[in-house]
Write an enzyme that holds these catalytic residues in place. Structure first.
Site, short mmCIF file in Angstrom:
data_model
loop_
_atom_site.label_atom_id
_atom_site.label_comp_id
_atom_site.label_asym_id
_atom_site.label_seq_id
_atom_site.Cartn_x
_atom_site.Cartn_y
_atom_site.Cartn_z
N ASP A 54 -11.29 68.84 -62.55
CA ASP A 54 -11.24 69.86 -63.59
C ASP A 54 -11.16 69.18 -64.96
OD1 ASP A 54 -10.73 71.92 -65.34
OD2 ASP A 54 -8.87 72.57 -64.39
N GLU A 133 -8.27 41.72 -81.64
CA GLU A 133 -6.94 41.12 -81.65
C GLU A 133 -5.92 42.23 -81.86
OE1 GLU A 133 -8.30 36.88 -83.71
OE2 GLU A 133 -7.25 38.38 -84.90
N GLU A 135 -2.51 44.10 -81.97
CA GLU A 135 -1.08 43.84 -82.16
C GLU A 135 -0.26 45.03 -81.66
OE1 GLU A 135 -1.79 41.15 -86.20
OE2 GLU A 135 -1.20 43.25 -86.36
N GLU A 215 4.15 38.05 -83.74
CA GLU A 215 3.46 38.38 -84.98
C GLU A 215 4.44 38.42 -86.16
OE1 GLU A 215 1.07 38.83 -86.98
OE2 GLU A 215 -0.58 38.25 -85.66
N GLU A 223 1.17 39.71 -80.29
CA GLU A 223 -0.29 39.78 -80.18
C GLU A 223 -0.72 38.94 -78.98
OE1 GLU A 223 -2.60 39.21 -83.79
OE2 GLU A 223 -3.97 37.90 -82.69
N HIS A 272 -7.80 43.28 -85.68
CA HIS A 272 -8.97 42.62 -86.24
C HIS A 272 -10.02 42.50 -85.14
CE1 HIS A 272 -5.63 40.48 -88.74
NE2 HIS A 272 -5.85 41.72 -89.17
N ARG A 342 -8.09 36.07 -95.90
CA ARG A 342 -7.63 37.15 -95.03
C ARG A 342 -7.27 38.42 -95.79
NH1 ARG A 342 -6.25 34.98 -89.79
NH2 ARG A 342 -6.75 32.76 -89.78
N GLU A 361 -15.44 39.04 -88.80
CA GLU A 361 -14.19 39.67 -88.38
C GLU A 361 -13.90 40.85 -89.29
OE1 GLU A 361 -9.46 38.41 -87.92
OE2 GLU A 361 -10.74 37.45 -89.42
N ARG A 363 -11.37 43.50 -90.41
CA ARG A 363 -9.91 43.44 -90.34
C ARG A 363 -9.21 44.79 -90.55
NH1 ARG A 363 -7.71 38.53 -90.60
NH2 ARG A 363 -5.92 39.17 -91.86
#
Length: 473
Positions: A54, A133, A135, A215, A223, A272, A342, A361, A363
């Site tokens: 269902d 990645e 966290e 982290e 992480e 990320h 970063r 990457e 972020r």
């Protein structure tokens, strides 16, 4: 996870003494659902005929008058459950309409399958790799409630810096200070063994793991990074990742949350997402342009930056997501790209000179997202950038947070709220409709669901801090 035929799955179940088969699939917002059958019910025909259930009570799915659905298991997803009392074979399934025998368009995994098929059809590439990645926080206690006359939350962790003065008979200290939880050794990192148990369990169920660590935030932020994989496979693995981490924590008397911002005034939990395109055995993101990338990589970056506000409606899908995306913390709010920096929304990692390692990457995302939808949206935006040669402009290698106002004003920002992201998706989603990867129904259902179930519900409720601000007004 090891690729298997239906016959091999049945043999695998027998070899492992399975007594139960559990089918897992994803609801629209992004939470695994499941039901089980006796192992005798699983035959080779099951992988074509499926099992009925269902679908009317699954969030974001069918109405009560069209509730019958089929789940057809994918034999390549088989693994033995490490947490159930009775030996249980797990299979991830795809959802089909029992009458038309077509994939159900609101099944998030169906969107990811169409995204991979569309990628191959473009001739640009045949594989998109993703390496998230994710966290999370490990807490010792959580309590929350919301009623007509009260609302509160209370979280606690033996690691929490706020407990440095608590009577613990004895209190041994070693509690990471706010924003100073990155990479301390035990005893300050009190969760090393727990994360190792999580990591080894992930490996045992078929997930390749690259690293685990504490982290930045206090109170048990951690992480564990999975090795990159193709879009659908990584969507499957990220859901398995959450399943393993939560259950290992529970088995040890702890609780895990992937909420982006459960703690005020400390770093939140992001995800990320490393990504790259390949054609055959050739990586397409390595080249001679900025930071050693190709034109294709730059255009891919340009597509993501152009469509980022719309992407965030999927990759940052909660009201809490935008409490992480604020200036002054680790989350990038400025839509720019850079090598190594970063503080940019997109970073080009410089760990290795190998062309195979060249990737970008993104972020901004966080781990509350539905991975099938979020990864598909990112890839579709990147492809749009390549197809239309959308150049991202000049890189920004300065610390964006330290820029003077006259330089900062020209940099586009991430949406300030979930509503802003949904508005962006409303006005910018043509790139998602290519190849019928997303449909107008999927996009509109997502927008309406989030407005009704997230934004409207929160908007109607007083916030505890409002009493501090306004009670005596």
């Amino acid at each position: 996870m090891e690729k298997r035929t239906p016959r091999e799955v049945i043999d695998f179940a027998r070899e492992n003494g399975a007594e139960v088969v559990d089918f897992k699939f994803l609801d629209f917002p992004g939470t695994w659902q499941h039901f089980s059958v006796p192992v005798e019910a699983l035959t080779e025909e099951s992988f074509e005929e499926g099992f009925g259930f269902d679908g009317s009570s699954i969030r974001g799915w069918r109405n009560i008058n069209e509730s019958d659905m089929l789940v057809i298991p994918d034999p390549g997803t088989a693994f033995m459950d490490p947490f159930t009392k009775d030996p249980t074979l797990n299979l991830i399934g795809n959802i089909y309409d029992p009458i038309t025998k077509e994939r159900y368009s609101r099944d998030p995994r169906a969107v990811a399958i169409k995204a991979e098929n569309y990628l191959a059809s473009t001739g640009v590439a045949d594989k998109a790799y993703f390496g998230p990645e994710a966290e999370f926080f490990v807490f010792d206690d959580v309590r929350f409630d919301q009623r007509e006359n009260q609302g509160f939350y209370h979280i606690d962790s033996k690691e929490g810096c706020w407990n440095s003065g608590r009577e613990e008979n004895p209190n041994l200290g070693y509690k990471p200070r706010f924003k100073e939880g990155y990479f301390p050794v035990p005893p300050t990192d009190s969760l090393h063994d727990l994360r190792s148990e999580m990591m080894l369990t992930l490996i045992n169920v078929g997930c390749e793991v690259e690293t685990q660590h504490h982290e930045v935030a206090t109170a048990g932020q951690g992480e564990i990074d999975l090795k990159f994989d193709t879009l659908i496979n990584m969507g499957d693995k990220l859901l398995l990742y959450k399943y393993v981490i939560r259950n290992i924590a529970k088995r040890n008397g702890k609780t895990v949350t992937f909420m982006p911002k459960p703690i005020y005034n400390d770093n939140g939990s992001g995800m990320h997402v490393h990504q790259s395109l390949w054609k055959g055995n050739k990586p397409l993101f390595a080249g001679n342009e900025y930071a050693g990338v190709s034109d294709a990589a730059l255009y891919y970056i340009g597509g993501i930056l152009k469509h980022a506000p719309a992407i965030l409606a999927f990759s940052n899908p909660t009201t809490n997501s935008y409490k992480r995306l604020v200036p002054g913390f680790e989350a990038p709010v400025n839509l720019a790209y850079s090598q190594r920096n970063r503080s940019a929304a997109i970073r080009i990692p410089m760990y290795s000179p190998s062309p195979k390692s060249k990737r970008i990457e993104f972020r901004c995302p966080d781990p509350t997202c539905n991975p099938y939808l979020a990864f598909s949206a990112m890839m579709m935006a990147g492809l749009d950038g390549i197809q239309n040669k959308i150049h991202p402009g000049e890189p920004l290698d300065k610390n964006i947070y330290d820029l003077p106002p006259e330089e900062l004003k020209d940099i586009r920002k991430t949406p300030a709220s979930l509503e802003d992201a949904l508005r962006a998706l409303e006005s910018d989603h043509e790139f998602l409709l290519k190849g019928e990867v997303f449909t107008e129904d999927v996009i509109h259902t997502w927008i309406n669901y989030k407005r009704e179930r997230d934004i409207a519900q929160l908007a109607q409720r007083p916030h505890p801090y409002e009493f501090f601000l306004y009670y005596d007004a």
